[in-house]
Design an enzyme around this catalytic site. Structure first.
Site, PDB file in Angstrom:
ATOM      1  N   LEU A 123       0.822  -1.207   0.000  1.00 38.75           N
ATOM      2  CA  LEU A 123       0.000   0.000   0.000  1.00 38.75           C
ATOM      3  C   LEU A 123       0.858   1.261   0.000  1.00 38.75           C
ATOM      4  O   LEU A 123       2.017   1.235   0.422  1.00 38.75           O
ATOM      5  CB  LEU A 123      -0.936  -0.014   1.218  1.00 38.75           C
ATOM      6  N   PRO A 124       0.292   2.399  -0.449  1.00 38.58           N
ATOM      7  CA  PRO A 124       1.115   3.598  -0.651  1.00 38.58           C
ATOM      8  C   PRO A 124       1.602   4.291   0.614  1.00 38.58           C
ATOM      9  O   PRO A 124       2.762   4.698   0.689  1.00 38.58           O
ATOM     10  CB  PRO A 124       0.189   4.538  -1.450  1.00 38.58           C
ATOM     11  N   THR A 156       6.146   0.714   2.514  1.00 42.48           N
ATOM     12  CA  THR A 156       7.139   1.520   3.212  1.00 42.48           C
ATOM     13  C   THR A 156       6.397   2.598   3.983  1.00 42.48           C
ATOM     14  O   THR A 156       5.883   3.558   3.394  1.00 42.48           O
ATOM     15  CB  THR A 156       8.139   2.167   2.234  1.00 42.48           C
ATOM     16  N   LYS A 235      14.783  -0.072   5.862  1.00 44.19           N
ATOM     17  CA  LYS A 235      14.466   0.439   4.522  1.00 44.19           C
ATOM     18  C   LYS A 235      14.655   1.950   4.464  1.00 44.19           C
ATOM     19  O   LYS A 235      15.225   2.485   3.496  1.00 44.19           O
ATOM     20  CB  LYS A 235      13.022   0.076   4.167  1.00 44.19           C
ATOM     21  N   LYS A 310       8.562  10.818  -0.479  1.00 41.92           N
ATOM     22  CA  LYS A 310       7.827  10.244   0.648  1.00 41.92           C
ATOM     23  C   LYS A 310       8.763   9.520   1.613  1.00 41.92           C
ATOM     24  O   LYS A 310       8.702   9.707   2.832  1.00 41.92           O
ATOM     25  CB  LYS A 310       6.763   9.276   0.147  1.00 41.92           C
TER      26      LYS A 310
END
Length: 360
Positions: A123-124, A156, A235, A310
Site C-alpha cells: 500500500l502507498p 514503506t 528500509k 515520501k
C-alpha cells in the site's frame, strides 16, 4: 491528529504522523488455540495491486501450488479484473485443470483476512495500512484456520505506525504481523528479484523460516533485521543514503558535462573509483549512459520521485522522533519537493534534468 482519530476517517483523509495507535480502538480477543485440522489447498491473500503489488501478486500466484487459491483486493476494480483475466490465461497456457491457478476477488480486506493463511499488503502510505488493518480487526475475531495467520506488510511506512499495528495484531491474537518493505522497484517486482528487509520476532526460528519462504516467492533476498518495525527502519535508512547519493551523482555528472567531459567516460571512471554507487552505476541520471536506466527512456518507469520524496520525509520524521541529527536531510527534501513539482511521475533520477534546467 492522532492515529486513533485517523482510524475513523474516510479512506481519502490525510494522515499526519502521531506517536501511537490507541489499542482501545481495536477489538480485544480472548486467548484461543488455532485449529490443527489439515486441509489440502491453501488460500493466500493480497491487498494492493498497484505498480509494485500487481507484479508481486503475479509472481506469488505463479509460484504457489496450482491447487492453491489467491484472493485479491484493491480499490481499483479494473486492476482486479485484469489480474484475474491474466491469471486465467496463464493457467490455460500451462494446461492447468479446472479450478487450478484460481484467483478470487474479495469485497473487502476483512474477507481476504478471513480466508487467507498468509495475507500480503502493498500500500502507498501509513494511512492506507492503518485503514486496512482497522477494517480487518474492527469486526471482532477472525475465524480459525489450519495455522496461525501471517500478515506481511511490504509497504514503506513509518516505524511507529508499523510497530503499533504489529502490537494490535498480536494483542488481539489475530495472527503474526511482519513488516517487510522491498527494494528493487517495479523492474524487480516484475522479474521477481526483489530484496526484502523484514522485522519479526526471532523467538521462534519457525516463524522466520515461514516468512522467508513466503518472501522467496516474490523476490531473491530477505534480511531479518530484528523485531517488528526493524524492516521499515532499515528500509528508510537505506533509502536515505540512496536519496543523497542520487542528488550527488546528478550534481557530479552535471558538473562534469558542463566542464566538457564525455558522460560515458566520466561515469566509467566514477564507477571504477571511490564515487561508485548505485545511482551512478545502475541508474545513471544522464540519458544514454546506461541504456537500461530510466534516464535513457525519458525518465519513465523506475522509482518515482514522489516515492523518494515520501521515503525521505518518513526517514526525517523518524530521525527527529529518535533524536537523531540528519544534517543533509532537510536540504535533500527541499530538492525532491521541487523536482516532484516540476517532474511528477518521473523516475527520481530526473533530478539531473532539473539541475540542467536550473543551469539554463
Amino acid at each position: 491528529m492522532s492515529l486513533r482519530t485517523a482510524l475513523s476517517l474516510p479512506r481519502r483523509a490525510t494522515l499526519s504522523h502521531a506517536s501511537a495507535v490507541d489499542l482501545r480502538c481495536w477489538p480485544s480477543s480472548s486467548a484461543r488455540a488455532f485449529s490443527t485440522t489439515v486441509h489440502r489447498d491453501a488460500t493466500w491473500g493480497f491487498v494492493g495491486l498497484g505498480q509494485m503489488g500487481y507484479h508481486m501478486a503475479k509472481n506469488l500466484r505463479a509460484k504457489i501450488p496450482a491447487s492453491d487459491t489467491l484472493i485479491v483486493r484493491d480499490i481499483n476494480e479494473d486492476a482486479m479484473k485484469r489480474f484475474v483475466a491474466e491469471a486465467q490465461e496463464a493457467a490455460r497456457s500451462t494446461g492447468a485443470g479446472a479450478g487450478e491457478g484460481l484467483v478470487e476477488i474479495a469485497e473487502n480486506a476483512r474477507e481476504v483476512a478471513e480466508k487467507s493463511e498468509v495475507m500480503v499488503t502493498s500500500l502507498p502510505e501509513s494511512q492506507h495500512v492503518i485503514e486496512v488493518f482497522h477494517s480487518i480487526l474492527k469486526h471482532g475475531e477472525l475465524p480459525p484456520l489450519t495455522q496461525e495467520r501471517l500478515f506481511i506488510d511490504t509497504s514503506t511506512i513509518d516505524p511507529v505506525t508499523s510497530k503499533d499495528i504489529a502490537s494490535a495484531i498480536h494483542t488481539t491474537q489475530a495472527g503474526r504481523f511482519v513488516d517487510a518493505p522491498v527494494s528493487g522497484g517495479v523492474v524487480g517486482a516484475r522479474a521477481g528479484t526483489l530484496s526484502f528487509m523484514f522485522g519479526a520476532s526471532s523467538q521462534t526460528g519457525q516463524l522466520l523460516e515461514r516468512v522467508r519462504g513466503v518472501l522467496s516467492l516474490m523476490g531473491k533476498k530477505a534480511w531479518h533485521l530484528g523485531d517488528p518495525g526493524a524492516g521499515v527502519s532499515g528500509k528508510l535508512a537505506n533509502n536515505y543514503i540512496l536519496a543523497l547519493n542520487n542528488i550527488a551523482t546528478a550534481e557530479a555528472m552535471n558538473l562534469g558535462v558542463r566542464w566538457g567531459l564525455e558522460p560515458k567516460a566520466l561515469a566509467e571512471m566514477i564507477n571504477s573509483s571511490t564515487g561508485r554507487c548505485w545511482p551512478s552505476e545502475v541508474n545513471n541520471p544522464v540519458p544514454g549512459v546506461v541504456e537500461t536506466a530510466p534516464a535513457s527512456r525519458g525518465y519513465e518507469g523506475g522509482f518515482g520521485v514522489s516515492l523518494m520524496h515520501k521515503d525521505l520525509r518518513l526517514a526525517i520524521t523518524a530521525a527527529k522522533e529518535s533524536g537523531t541529527p540528519l544534517v543533509l536531510g532537510d536540504k535533500a527534501r527541499e530538492v525532491y519537493k521541487a523536482v516532484e513539482d516540476a517532474h511528477r511521475g518521473k523516475d527520481f533520477s530526473v533530478v539531473y534534468k532539473w539541475l540542467q534546467e536550473k543551469s539554463e
